[in-house]
Design a protein around this motif. Structure first.
Motif, PDB file in Angstrom:
ATOM      1  N   UNK A 118     -31.737  19.143 -28.106  1.00 53.21           N
ATOM      2  CA  UNK A 118     -30.625  19.084 -27.156  1.00 53.21           C
ATOM      3  C   UNK A 118     -29.278  19.078 -27.875  1.00 53.21           C
ATOM      4  N   UNK A 119     -29.199  18.329 -28.971  1.00 52.05           N
ATOM      5  CA  UNK A 119     -27.940  18.247 -29.704  1.00 52.05           C
ATOM      6  C   UNK A 119     -27.568  19.592 -30.319  1.00 52.05           C
ATOM      7  N   UNK A 120     -28.493  20.188 -31.048  1.00 55.29           N
ATOM      8  CA  UNK A 120     -28.194  21.462 -31.709  1.00 55.29           C
ATOM      9  C   UNK A 120     -27.984  22.576 -30.699  1.00 55.29           C
ATOM     10  N   UNK A 121     -28.739  22.544 -29.607  1.00 59.02           N
ATOM     11  CA  UNK A 121     -28.543  23.551 -28.556  1.00 59.02           C
ATOM     12  C   UNK A 121     -27.123  23.491 -28.018  1.00 59.02           C
ATOM     13  N   UNK A 122     -26.638  22.285 -27.731  1.00 56.87           N
ATOM     14  CA  UNK A 122     -25.294  22.133 -27.188  1.00 56.87           C
ATOM     15  C   UNK A 122     -24.231  22.537 -28.204  1.00 56.87           C
ATOM     16  N   UNK A 123     -24.442  22.189 -29.472  1.00 56.34           N
ATOM     17  CA  UNK A 123     -23.449  22.526 -30.499  1.00 56.34           C
ATOM     18  C   UNK A 123     -23.373  24.030 -30.744  1.00 56.34           C
ATOM     19  N   UNK A 124     -24.527  24.683 -30.836  1.00 57.79           N
ATOM     20  CA  UNK A 124     -24.518  26.132 -31.037  1.00 57.79           C
ATOM     21  C   UNK A 124     -23.962  26.849 -29.804  1.00 57.79           C
ATOM     22  N   UNK A 125     -24.305  26.369 -28.607  1.00 51.83           N
ATOM     23  CA  UNK A 125     -23.763  26.976 -27.392  1.00 51.83           C
ATOM     24  C   UNK A 125     -22.245  26.812 -27.354  1.00 51.83           C
TER      25      UNK A 125
ATOM     26  N   UNK B 137     -18.228   7.832 -32.203  1.00 50.14           N
ATOM     27  CA  UNK B 137     -19.158   8.370 -31.206  1.00 50.14           C
ATOM     28  C   UNK B 137     -18.935   7.736 -29.838  1.00 50.14           C
ATOM     29  N   UNK B 138     -18.743   6.406 -29.816  1.00 52.47           N
ATOM     30  CA  UNK B 138     -18.536   5.718 -28.553  1.00 52.47           C
ATOM     31  C   UNK B 138     -17.272   6.175 -27.837  1.00 52.47           C
ATOM     32  N   UNK B 139     -16.193   6.343 -28.586  1.00 55.69           N
ATOM     33  CA  UNK B 139     -14.939   6.804 -27.984  1.00 55.69           C
ATOM     34  C   UNK B 139     -15.075   8.227 -27.437  1.00 55.69           C
ATOM     35  N   UNK B 140     -15.779   9.067 -28.179  1.00 56.29           N
ATOM     36  CA  UNK B 140     -15.990  10.443 -27.712  1.00 56.29           C
ATOM     37  C   UNK B 140     -16.747  10.471 -26.393  1.00 56.29           C
ATOM     38  N   UNK B 141     -17.753   9.615 -26.282  1.00 58.22           N
ATOM     39  CA  UNK B 141     -18.564   9.583 -25.062  1.00 58.22           C
ATOM     40  C   UNK B 141     -17.752   9.079 -23.875  1.00 58.22           C
ATOM     41  N   UNK B 142     -17.011   7.989 -24.082  1.00 60.78           N
ATOM     42  CA  UNK B 142     -16.244   7.371 -23.003  1.00 60.78           C
ATOM     43  C   UNK B 142     -15.133   8.298 -22.505  1.00 60.78           C
ATOM     44  N   UNK B 143     -14.461   8.997 -23.426  1.00 63.25           N
ATOM     45  CA  UNK B 143     -13.357   9.872 -23.041  1.00 63.25           C
ATOM     46  C   UNK B 143     -13.829  11.275 -22.659  1.00 63.25           C
ATOM     47  N   UNK B 144     -14.792  11.787 -23.422  1.00 65.22           N
ATOM     48  CA  UNK B 144     -15.180  13.183 -23.262  1.00 65.22           C
ATOM     49  C   UNK B 144     -16.027  13.486 -22.041  1.00 65.22           C
ATOM     50  N   UNK B 145     -16.959  12.609 -21.710  1.00 66.38           N
ATOM     51  CA  UNK B 145     -17.835  12.881 -20.566  1.00 66.38           C
ATOM     52  C   UNK B 145     -17.057  12.993 -19.250  1.00 66.38           C
TER      53      UNK B 145
ATOM     54  N   UNK C 295     -19.244  27.187 -19.040  1.00 65.53           N
ATOM     55  CA  UNK C 295     -20.273  27.160 -20.068  1.00 65.53           C
ATOM     56  C   UNK C 295     -19.913  26.149 -21.157  1.00 65.53           C
ATOM     57  N   UNK C 296     -18.653  26.168 -21.555  1.00 64.19           N
ATOM     58  CA  UNK C 296     -18.186  25.262 -22.600  1.00 64.19           C
ATOM     59  C   UNK C 296     -18.278  23.812 -22.144  1.00 64.19           C
ATOM     60  N   UNK C 297     -17.824  23.536 -20.921  1.00 66.25           N
ATOM     61  CA  UNK C 297     -17.892  22.172 -20.408  1.00 66.25           C
ATOM     62  C   UNK C 297     -19.342  21.698 -20.294  1.00 66.25           C
ATOM     63  N   UNK C 298     -20.234  22.584 -19.880  1.00 69.60           N
ATOM     64  CA  UNK C 298     -21.660  22.235 -19.764  1.00 69.60           C
ATOM     65  C   UNK C 298     -22.247  21.890 -21.125  1.00 69.60           C
ATOM     66  N   UNK C 299     -21.931  22.687 -22.143  1.00 70.78           N
ATOM     67  CA  UNK C 299     -22.455  22.415 -23.490  1.00 70.78           C
ATOM     68  C   UNK C 299     -21.879  21.115 -24.036  1.00 70.78           C
TER      69      UNK C 299
ATOM     70  N   UNK D 110     -23.954  17.782 -25.090  1.00 72.10           N
ATOM     71  CA  UNK D 110     -23.764  17.179 -26.408  1.00 72.10           C
ATOM     72  C   UNK D 110     -23.449  15.688 -26.292  1.00 72.10           C
ATOM     73  N   UNK D 111     -22.516  15.343 -25.423  1.00 69.94           N
ATOM     74  CA  UNK D 111     -22.054  13.955 -25.325  1.00 69.94           C
ATOM     75  C   UNK D 111     -23.076  13.031 -24.678  1.00 69.94           C
ATOM     76  N   UNK D 112     -23.981  13.574 -23.860  1.00 67.02           N
ATOM     77  CA  UNK D 112     -25.015  12.715 -23.259  1.00 67.02           C
ATOM     78  C   UNK D 112     -26.030  12.232 -24.295  1.00 67.02           C
ATOM     79  N   UNK D 113     -26.097  12.876 -25.442  1.00 65.09           N
ATOM     80  CA  UNK D 113     -27.007  12.409 -26.497  1.00 65.09           C
ATOM     81  C   UNK D 113     -26.381  11.315 -27.356  1.00 65.09           C
ATOM     82  N   UNK D 114     -25.097  11.039 -27.150  1.00 61.95           N
ATOM     83  CA  UNK D 114     -24.377  10.088 -28.006  1.00 61.95           C
ATOM     84  C   UNK D 114     -25.019   8.697 -28.033  1.00 61.95           C
ATOM     85  N   UNK D 115     -25.397   8.094 -26.879  1.00 57.54           N
ATOM     86  CA  UNK D 115     -26.006   6.754 -26.944  1.00 57.54           C
ATOM     87  C   UNK D 115     -27.231   6.685 -27.853  1.00 57.54           C
ATOM     88  N   UNK D 116     -28.017   7.753 -27.880  1.00 58.39           N
ATOM     89  CA  UNK D 116     -29.193   7.776 -28.761  1.00 58.39           C
ATOM     90  C   UNK D 116     -28.773   7.679 -30.214  1.00 58.39           C
TER      91      UNK D 116
END
Length: 313
Positions: free
Chosen positions: A99-106, A28-36, A63-67, A71-77
């Motif tokens: 927020x998580x499910x909204x981003x994943x479904x979007x 999760x941490x690597x995804x947040x650091x690289x993906x955001x 739209x994809x980048x926004x979703x 998604x990745x902003x919820x990672x620290x939680x």
């Protein structure tokens, strides 16, 4: 997405549990650091273009980048929850789940629409052109509205028990839990992936009939989109299927059911992190696609050029 904690994990080897928590937290941490930063860069690059030069495919990538960013902003939680349990209360549990499910479904719906749009735009160009700008805006809004609808079941069944430190799925019966899991797997994977496969297979058969479309980079891009979606989402839904089987066997094969449900809980901590990897990978795939869209093959005629560009995802 069943995150992190479950009452069924209490009988697992503590070392096994700690290993699952640590692996999940690192992923999760690597995804947040690289993906955001990568997704934000995609937003900046696309938004710097004049709005008059943005086609529908670029809007879908926005739209994809926004979703993905959502998604990745919820990672620290979720990292905090993996390591320390849920101490943020019931309201935040519901909000974070939404927020998580909204981003994943979007995300899933956007990738699916990319495939369907490409199929229609290439093979039925006039049909797509009749949609117009208002129709395209309606499709973009429909993605988020439908994502909200699909998210409702996850929010309704996610809660924090009295005196518990777990934000987890809570259902009134096994039948309700199975129904929610089936809905999540069918609408979150089976239907979208089937639509992608049908669109790409039909397009591939037709495209191969014309030398105009024989482009190895385009073939790689199309294949990578479908393969990435499959690889990073199917483990999540395999876990859902194992959960369904474990619940179904609870009365007839209680020992087998208990074993399945216990180890499924720890496996879920790792495999459900894969969806965040998908959000991290998306900007690299679609940044390449954006560059291909902006290219104008000089060797093509005006008509051929227009059609070739319409095939680029």
């Amino acid at each position: 997405m069943e995150h992190l904690n479950s009452s069924r994990t209490s009988t697992l080897d503590p070392t096994f549990q700690d290993s699952g928590r640590l692996t999940s937290s690192v992923i999760l941490g690597m995804c947040c650091v690289l993906g955001l930063p990568a997704n934000i860069a995609v937003l900046v690059v696309i938004l710097r273009r004049s709005p008059r030069r943005l086609n529908f495919t670029l809007y879908l990538m926005l739209n994809l980048a926004s979703s993905d960013i959502l998604c990745l902003t919820t990672v620290p939680v979720w990292i905090y929850t993996v390591l320390h349990g849920w101490t943020l209360g019931r309201v935040i549990c519901k909000l974070a789940t939404f927020l998580l499910y909204l981003s994943l479904y979007a995300n899933v719906l956007t990738v699916t629409l990319l495939g369907i749009q490409r199929y229609i735009q290439v093979l039925y160009t006039q049909m797509w052109s009749r949609l117009g700008s208002k129709g395209e805006v309606a499709l973009l809004l429909a993605i988020w509205v439908l994502a909200c609808v699909l998210t409702s079941s996850a929010v309704a069944t996610r809660d924090v028990g009295e005196g518990e430190q777990k934000c987890e799925r809570k259902t009134r019966s096994d039948a309700e839990r199975i129904a929610v899991l089936l809905l999540e797997t069918l609408l979150g994977f089976v239907v979208p992936f089937s639509a992608l496969m049908v669109s790409y297979c039909c397009l591939h058969r037709r495209v191969n009939q014309t030398a105009l479309f024989s482009n190895t980079k385009l073939t790689w891009l199309v294949t990578s989109v479908v393969v990435a979606f499959f690889i990073f989402w199917i483990p999540v839904h395999i876990v859902n299927v194992v959960d369904i089987v474990g619940i179904a066997l609870r009365d007839s094969w209680p020992k087998a059911s208990e074993r399945l449900l216990r180890y499924r809980s720890t496996a879920a901590r790792v495999v459900r992190s894969f969806t965040f990897i998908n959000s991290c990978l998306d900007p690299f795939l679609y940044a390449f696609a954006s560059r291909r869209i902006r290219e104008k093959p000089k060797a093509l005629s005006d008509k051929g050029e227009s059609r070739m560009q319409s095939t680029m995802i």
